[in-house]
Motif scaffolding. Structure first.
Motif, mmCIF file in Angstrom:
data_model
loop_
_atom_site.group_PDB
_atom_site.id
_atom_site.type_symbol
_atom_site.label_atom_id
_atom_site.label_comp_id
_atom_site.label_asym_id
_atom_site.label_seq_id
_atom_site.Cartn_x
_atom_site.Cartn_y
_atom_site.Cartn_z
ATOM 1 N N THR A 69 0.853 -1.191 0.000
ATOM 2 C CA THR A 69 0.000 0.000 0.000
ATOM 3 C C THR A 69 0.884 1.234 0.000
ATOM 4 O O THR A 69 1.969 1.230 0.588
ATOM 5 C CB THR A 69 -0.927 0.051 1.229
ATOM 6 O OG1 THR A 69 -0.139 0.276 2.418
ATOM 7 C CG2 THR A 69 -1.712 -1.239 1.378
ATOM 8 N N GLN A 70 0.440 2.267 -0.675
ATOM 9 C CA GLN A 70 1.141 3.550 -0.712
ATOM 10 C C GLN A 70 0.116 4.668 -0.569
ATOM 11 O O GLN A 70 -0.876 4.690 -1.293
ATOM 12 C CB GLN A 70 1.889 3.731 -2.035
ATOM 13 C CG GLN A 70 3.084 2.813 -2.206
ATOM 14 C CD GLN A 70 3.680 2.968 -3.596
ATOM 15 O OE1 GLN A 70 3.392 2.192 -4.491
ATOM 16 N NE2 GLN A 70 4.492 3.983 -3.759
ATOM 17 N N HIS A 71 0.336 5.547 0.373
ATOM 18 C CA HIS A 71 -0.588 6.649 0.555
ATOM 19 C C HIS A 71 0.111 7.755 1.338
ATOM 20 O O HIS A 71 1.291 7.635 1.691
ATOM 21 C CB HIS A 71 -1.874 6.200 1.265
ATOM 22 C CG HIS A 71 -1.637 5.410 2.504
ATOM 23 N ND1 HIS A 71 -1.293 4.080 2.501
ATOM 24 C CD2 HIS A 71 -1.686 5.765 3.803
ATOM 25 C CE1 HIS A 71 -1.138 3.647 3.729
ATOM 26 N NE2 HIS A 71 -1.364 4.647 4.549
ATOM 27 N N THR A 72 -0.617 8.823 1.602
ATOM 28 C CA THR A 72 -0.087 9.936 2.391
ATOM 29 C C THR A 72 -0.928 10.109 3.641
ATOM 30 O O THR A 72 -2.087 9.686 3.690
ATOM 31 C CB THR A 72 -0.081 11.244 1.583
ATOM 32 O OG1 THR A 72 -1.421 11.547 1.181
ATOM 33 C CG2 THR A 72 0.804 11.117 0.349
#
Length: 451
Positions: A377-380
């Motif tokens: 997962t990749q997010h801010t």
């Protein structure tokens, strides 16, 4: 008459009808992309092209799966899987050569690269979104610099940084020992004595400590790329091969405001890593035998029989049992795992968060194209909490190995640090923008979407 030969006509010529230029770049990108698909079909036929594609994709998948099994096994099976990982690409390449199709693969690959290049040129106007706002500033009157003569294989001495800094009016404190030097205490003492700029020639860990003091007193901070990796300097556009160039900011500088990460009250400029990497680095045997320690520990760590079980929480998202969590000061510019390592800008006011949970070879292969959302997962986020089934967990913070009590809380301080940079930064990385094919189609004039 003397002076530059550049006149107003040169500026006009360079900017004549930029919309039309972008349109042709966009059309060239589409033409190259279509050609990349058509060339194999024309040269080898549809059936052979499908076989070619399946062979290439299958070979990559088998190689990645074999590497995963190499990392998760011990003894003879480990080396058998390594052999498979090495032999598969050789076998695929040999098959292409024997079928006289290698040239088709190379031409198609070159066309794909051309399509990406033309697309990025057409989308050049997005560059402004990746540039941090900077303003000119007068030279400091009492700069104070901390220099570690042991960092980066002795760059401080090799590039004469102390002498050059002192010639520019800076006070320099060398971290020569004996024993451990309290870098934060040095910086605070300099502030009390009237320093109006703080700086570091050393690694990212030392940079972070002094940057925290500079942010606390709202003083400008100077980064000199004298460490081994210097990721912070790289993302600021500094030349890591010429650390002395950073000193130009003392006489002709500009200033930008960047964010700072914070982990349990400690500042970080790059990232905090949890899980496999942090566990390995924490091992006492790591310094003496890095490769051997990694290979010995990975099977248990990846299999879940060693190390703490992590839980990462950010906003409404909870990730249970990731093998690795990376919290960065600003998101990394990437759309896949292989692209990790660069941040387009450092003033977005958010943390970047990457979690990796690979439960088998299938998910390892899925990481190549993000096929498994659970795998990566990749997010801010503005805040990240990492908990575990242990009272303490190892954490790598800007390259420093720490043991922190759980739960560990990471936050961001938007615009907290004033960074002083040289006006001329030859190490500014080439701009990269994700290719938006829908927008590119509009630029090419083939849709009614406004540009």
């Amino acid at each position: 008459m003397g002076g530059s030969s550049r006149g107003p006509d040169s500026d006009v010529a360079r900017s004549v009808n930029p919309g039309r230029n972008r349109r042709w770049w966009a059309r060239t990108a589409f033409a190259a992309a279509v050609s990349a698909a058509v060339v194999p079909i024309v040269a080898a036929g549809l059936l052979s092209t499908l076989v070619l594609l399946a062979t290439g994709i299958g070979g990559v998948a088998v190689m990645v799966a074999a590497l995963y099994w190499f990392l998760t096994h011990r003894g003879v099976p480990r080396w058998i899987w390594l052999g498979v990982a090495v032999l598969v690409p050789i076998a695929v390449l040999s098959a292409f050569v024997s079928a006289n199709l290698l040239w088709v693969v190379l031409v198609s690959y070159a066309l794909v690269l051309l399509a990406a290049l033309c697309a990025r040129i057409a989308l050049e106007e997005e560059r402004a979104e990746s540039e941090m706002d900077e303003r000119p500033v007068p030279p400091p009157r009492h700069p104070f610099l901390v220099m570690n003569p042991h960092s980066g294989g002795g760059k401080v001495v090799r590039f004469g940084l102390q002498r050059k800094a002192e010639e520019l009016g800076a006070e320099v404190a060398l971290l020569e020992g004996p024993g451990t030097v309290d870098v934060e205490a040095l910086a605070r003492d300099a502030v009390r004595r009237g320093a109006d700029l703080l700086g570091v020639a050393g690694g990212d860990g030392t940079q972070a400590l002094v940057a925290g003091v500079a942010a606390e007193h709202d003083l400008p901070f100077l980064v000199i790329s004298a460490g081994t990796r210097n990721h912070f300097a790289l993302d600021l556009g500094l030349d890591r091969d010429d650390p002395a160039a950073g000193l130009d900011a003392l006489r002709d500088g500009v200033e930008v405001r960047v964010d700072l990460g914070e982990i349990d009250g400690r500042t970080f400029v790059n990232n905090a890593s949890f899980g496999v990497y942090a566990e390995v680095v924490q091992s006492p045997a790591y310094r003496e035998d890095k490769t051997g320690t990694v290979l010995r520990m990975l099977p248990d760590l990846l299999g879940g029989s060693a190390g703490a079980r992590l839980t990462a929480r950010t906003g409404g998202l909870t990730v249970e049992g990731p093998q690795a969590v990376l919290v960065s000061n600003g998101p990394y510019q990437t759309s896949d795992l292989a692209g990790l390592g660069r941040r387009a800008r450092l003033d977005r006011g958010v943390l970047g968060v990457v979690t990796v949970a690979v439960e088998g070879a299938r998910q390892a292969v899925g990481l190549l194209n993000r096929a498994h959302e659970r795998g990566m997962t990749q997010h801010t986020a503005l805040e990240v909490t990492v908990d575990a089934d242990a009272p303490e967990i190892p954490v790598g913070v800007d390259g420093e190995s720490l043991l922190l009590a759980t739960p560990v809380r990471c936050t961001v301080r938007p615009g907290a640090l004033r960074v002083r940079l040289p006006r001329n930064r030859p190490g500014v990385p080439p701009f990269k923008v994700a290719v938006d094919w829908v927008r590119l189609r509009a630029l090419a004039g083939w849709s009614h979407r406004p540009v």
